[in-house]
Design a protein around this motif. Sequence first.
Motif, PDB file in Angstrom:
ATOM      1  N   GLU A   1      15.805   1.849 -16.890  1.00 59.05           N
ATOM      2  CA  GLU A   1      16.009   0.425 -17.138  1.00 59.05           C
ATOM      3  C   GLU A   1      15.667  -0.358 -15.879  1.00 59.05           C
ATOM      4  O   GLU A   1      15.994   0.055 -14.764  1.00 59.05           O
ATOM      5  CB  GLU A   1      17.462   0.143 -17.528  1.00 59.05           C
ATOM      6  N   GLY A   2      15.010  -1.475 -16.058  1.00 55.86           N
ATOM      7  CA  GLY A   2      14.712  -2.364 -14.955  1.00 55.86           C
ATOM      8  C   GLY A   2      14.272  -3.716 -15.488  1.00 55.86           C
ATOM      9  O   GLY A   2      13.778  -3.807 -16.620  1.00 55.86           O
ATOM     10  N   SER A   3      14.464  -4.741 -14.702  1.00 53.95           N
ATOM     11  CA  SER A   3      14.010  -6.085 -15.069  1.00 53.95           C
ATOM     12  C   SER A   3      12.915  -6.518 -14.117  1.00 53.95           C
ATOM     13  O   SER A   3      13.014  -6.285 -12.908  1.00 53.95           O
ATOM     14  CB  SER A   3      15.169  -7.081 -15.011  1.00 53.95           C
TER      15      SER A   3
ATOM     16  N   ARG B   1      13.611  -7.580 -19.376  1.00 54.10           N
ATOM     17  CA  ARG B   1      14.247  -6.280 -19.189  1.00 54.10           C
ATOM     18  C   ARG B   1      13.467  -5.219 -19.966  1.00 54.10           C
ATOM     19  O   ARG B   1      13.148  -5.405 -21.137  1.00 54.10           O
ATOM     20  CB  ARG B   1      15.695  -6.293 -19.661  1.00 54.10           C
TER      21      ARG B   1
ATOM     22  N   ASN C   1      13.967  -6.399 -23.651  1.00 47.96           N
ATOM     23  CA  ASN C   1      15.170  -7.230 -23.796  1.00 47.96           C
ATOM     24  C   ASN C   1      16.108  -6.680 -24.872  1.00 47.96           C
ATOM     25  O   ASN C   1      16.702  -7.414 -25.656  1.00 47.96           O
ATOM     26  CB  ASN C   1      14.794  -8.685 -24.103  1.00 47.96           C
TER      27      ASN C   1
ATOM     28  N   GLN D   1      22.043   0.676 -21.600  1.00 51.16           N
ATOM     29  CA  GLN D   1      21.871  -0.562 -22.354  1.00 51.16           C
ATOM     30  C   GLN D   1      21.379  -0.323 -23.778  1.00 51.16           C
ATOM     31  O   GLN D   1      21.621  -1.131 -24.653  1.00 51.16           O
ATOM     32  CB  GLN D   1      20.896  -1.491 -21.620  1.00 51.16           C
TER      33      GLN D   1
ATOM     34  N   ASN E   1      13.468  -1.097 -21.038  1.00 52.75           N
ATOM     35  CA  ASN E   1      14.078   0.233 -21.116  1.00 52.75           C
ATOM     36  C   ASN E   1      13.062   1.169 -21.735  1.00 52.75           C
ATOM     37  O   ASN E   1      12.434   0.825 -22.746  1.00 52.75           O
ATOM     38  CB  ASN E   1      15.325   0.245 -21.997  1.00 52.75           C
TER      39      ASN E   1
ATOM     40  N   THR F   1      12.162 -13.585 -16.629  1.00 58.40           N
ATOM     41  CA  THR F   1      12.712 -12.253 -16.385  1.00 58.40           C
ATOM     42  C   THR F   1      12.724 -11.458 -17.688  1.00 58.40           C
ATOM     43  O   THR F   1      13.191 -11.939 -18.717  1.00 58.40           O
ATOM     44  CB  THR F   1      14.138 -12.346 -15.808  1.00 58.40           C
TER      45      THR F   1
ATOM     46  N   ASN G   1      17.664  -4.650 -10.779  1.00 61.22           N
ATOM     47  CA  ASN G   1      18.589  -3.925 -11.669  1.00 61.22           C
ATOM     48  C   ASN G   1      17.983  -2.634 -12.211  1.00 61.22           C
ATOM     49  O   ASN G   1      18.063  -2.349 -13.409  1.00 61.22           O
ATOM     50  CB  ASN G   1      19.028  -4.829 -12.828  1.00 61.22           C
TER      51      ASN G   1
ATOM     52  N   TRP H   1      10.974  -6.745  -9.122  1.00 58.40           N
ATOM     53  CA  TRP H   1      11.826  -5.934  -9.992  1.00 58.40           C
ATOM     54  C   TRP H   1      13.279  -6.027  -9.539  1.00 58.40           C
ATOM     55  O   TRP H   1      13.558  -6.294  -8.370  1.00 58.40           O
ATOM     56  CB  TRP H   1      11.367  -4.479  -9.973  1.00 58.40           C
TER      57      TRP H   1
ATOM     58  N   ARG I   1      10.169  -9.788 -12.979  1.00 53.87           N
ATOM     59  CA  ARG I   1       9.825 -11.207 -13.034  1.00 53.87           C
ATOM     60  C   ARG I   1       8.503 -11.374 -12.309  1.00 53.87           C
ATOM     61  O   ARG I   1       8.394 -11.062 -11.123  1.00 53.87           O
ATOM     62  CB  ARG I   1      10.919 -12.067 -12.393  1.00 53.87           C
TER      63      ARG I   1
END
Length: 200
Positions: free
Chosen positions: A83-85, A142, A158, A27, A144, A140, A194, A192, A87
């Motif tokens: 990478e992870g998202s 993101r 993000n 990303q 990295n 949420t 993605n 978490w 919430r």
Amino acid sequence: MSTRLRTIAGIAAATGLLVSGSPAQAQVETGPWTSYSPSFTVQERGCGTVNDLTFRLTCSTADGDQRAERRYATYSGGTRQFEGSFRITSLGGTRISLKQTFRESPDTGPFYMLAVERGGRLYAVHGGTTVATGATVGTTVRVNTVHNTATEIRTYINGSQKHKYASNGSSFYDKFGAYRTSSGQGPATVVWSNVKFWRK
């Protein structure tokens, strides 16, 4: 779209050559990146519980080892991207570490920790620098991290670079979940999604 382009697209789709959102395409930052899947262990300490990618601290204890995390395999040298998202679904406490990079060599211990305060401020635990705001309950976000083990680790929120921190050493590992910092306390629940890893 012309007839020729439609035909090429149809052939590519039929043969599996047309791939949307290929996992090898990171990303942030230029590649080439190679995706990989490091092994992990689950860490539950104190009042921490883990259910797949949901991490909970169920107590408001302000001391002791309270953690609910995944600890990924050690990497050595080169450049790695995580990478992870996340919430946050509830945060009755504050100053909870969400993502960590630990150093194994030459010194063992926390190297970079990204934490959240009640109200949504994301900050670097070592030094207290604000990384971003807006990590409020239900939002949420993101994350990295791009880590060149010999020079620095860069944090993107993000998709935008927000922080960098000098690095030296040879062996590190990633962790994420919910972990009470030395000045923090629960309760907290973090989900978490993605989660991906790349190297180059």
